[in-house]
Design an enzyme around this catalytic site. Structure first.
Site, PDB file in Angstrom:
ATOM      1  CG  ASP A   1      -2.117   0.776   1.194  1.00 12.05           C
ATOM      2  OD1 ASP A   1      -2.770   0.751   0.145  1.00 12.05           O
ATOM      3  OD2 ASP A   1      -2.473   1.420   2.202  1.00 12.05           O
TER       4      ASP A   1
ATOM      5  CE1 TYR B   1       6.289   3.858   3.790  1.00 15.46           C
ATOM      6  CE2 TYR B   1       7.126   4.849   1.775  1.00 15.46           C
ATOM      7  CZ  TYR B   1       7.276   3.970   2.830  1.00 15.46           C
ATOM      8  OH  TYR B   1       8.416   3.207   2.932  1.00 15.46           O
TER       9      TYR B   1
ATOM     10  CG  PHE C   1       9.509  -0.894   0.406  1.00 15.31           C
ATOM     11  CD1 PHE C   1       9.308  -1.205   1.741  1.00 15.31           C
ATOM     12  CD2 PHE C   1       9.142  -1.821  -0.544  1.00 15.31           C
ATOM     13  CE1 PHE C   1       8.758  -2.423   2.123  1.00 15.31           C
ATOM     14  CE2 PHE C   1       8.590  -3.049  -0.177  1.00 15.31           C
ATOM     15  CZ  PHE C   1       8.404  -3.346   1.156  1.00 15.31           C
TER      16      PHE C   1
ATOM     17  CG  HIS D   1       6.993  -6.420   5.478  1.00 12.42           C
ATOM     18  ND1 HIS D   1       7.347  -5.212   6.063  1.00 12.42           N
ATOM     19  CD2 HIS D   1       6.290  -6.105   4.351  1.00 12.42           C
ATOM     20  CE1 HIS D   1       6.883  -4.223   5.323  1.00 12.42           C
ATOM     21  NE2 HIS D   1       6.239  -4.734   4.280  1.00 12.42           N
TER      22      HIS D   1
END
Length: 225
Positions: free
Chosen positions: A67, A69, A80, A189
């Site tokens: 998703d 930010y 990222f 993760h």
């Protein structure tokens, strides 16, 4: 909003066999209404930044996020990554720590990963938009089929692509990679909430080895390169 018309032409051609036109049109209507009525990230001009910076023929590695930010000024269309000058999020800090331990790249002062994208690293989120301050607010509205189509398009390519799948959500996408020419590298993760499974996985050197094994050039993992 015609999403396919907003895509760069090479990606538009690659994704066409894998997209349902009606579902894509419905997604475009939803996204347009959200941008009109709410603050949505990333800015619309950055919606397909990952695709613009990394053409399909140049794609060597895919790193899949979940998703965008949802804080002001953070998302700019690359998973990222955050814009230069924005505080580096905790997950990305862990990525940079692993980068230093794996391939000796000192943690960059900026969280902008545009340098990776320009080298053929497709920094893709499974969902490409989000309402401000509302994590996962656009999940389940159609983006997943769109980005799954992207993975399927890369799977159909004859040159090796290395799929770096971090965390349980991303690892579910391994089932979409059926072409044996490609390489799938799974790990935990990088979130600091995940205390094991990412640190020590050495994904960057492993990706470069998988590329070299297929005769493709390695990635210079310093995002400043």
């Amino acid at each position: 909003m015609n999403l396919t018309e907003l895509l760069p032409a090479p990606w538009r051609a690659e994704l066409a066999p894998f997209l349902d036109p009606d579902r894509t049109a419905a997604l475009g209507e939803f996204v347009a209404a959200e941008y009109a009525a709410h603050t949505v990230y990333p800015p619309v001009e950055d919606l397909f930044a990952a695709y613009r910076l990394c053409p399909p023929a140049d794609t060597r590695v895919l790193i899949l996020g979940q998703d965008p930010y949802h804080g002001a000024g953070q998302a700019h269309g690359l998973s990222f990554s955050v814009r230069d000058g924005v505080r580096i999020p905790p997950s990305l800090r862990n990525v940079f720590k692993e980068l230093a331990e794996d391939v000796g790249v000192a943690p960059p002062p900026s969280g902008d990963l545009t340098g990776w994208a320009r080298q053929g690293v497709l920094l893709l989120n499974a969902v490409l938009t989000v309402r401000a301050a509302a994590a996962a607010s656009h999940a389940g509205r159609g983006w997943e089929a769109f980005t799954d189509a992207t993975i399927r398009a890369l799977n159909a390519r004859p040159e090796r692509v290395v799929f770096l799948l971090w965390g349980s959500y991303a690892r579910k996408k391994a089932a979409l990679v059926t072409n044996p020419v490609h390489a799938v590298l799974e790990s935990g993760h990088p979130s600091p909430l995940n205390t094991k499974g990412f640190r020590g996985a050495r994904p960057f050197s492993a990706a470069n080895k998988a590329l070299a094994d297929a005769g493709r050039p390695p990635v210079d993992w310093d995002p400043r390169a």
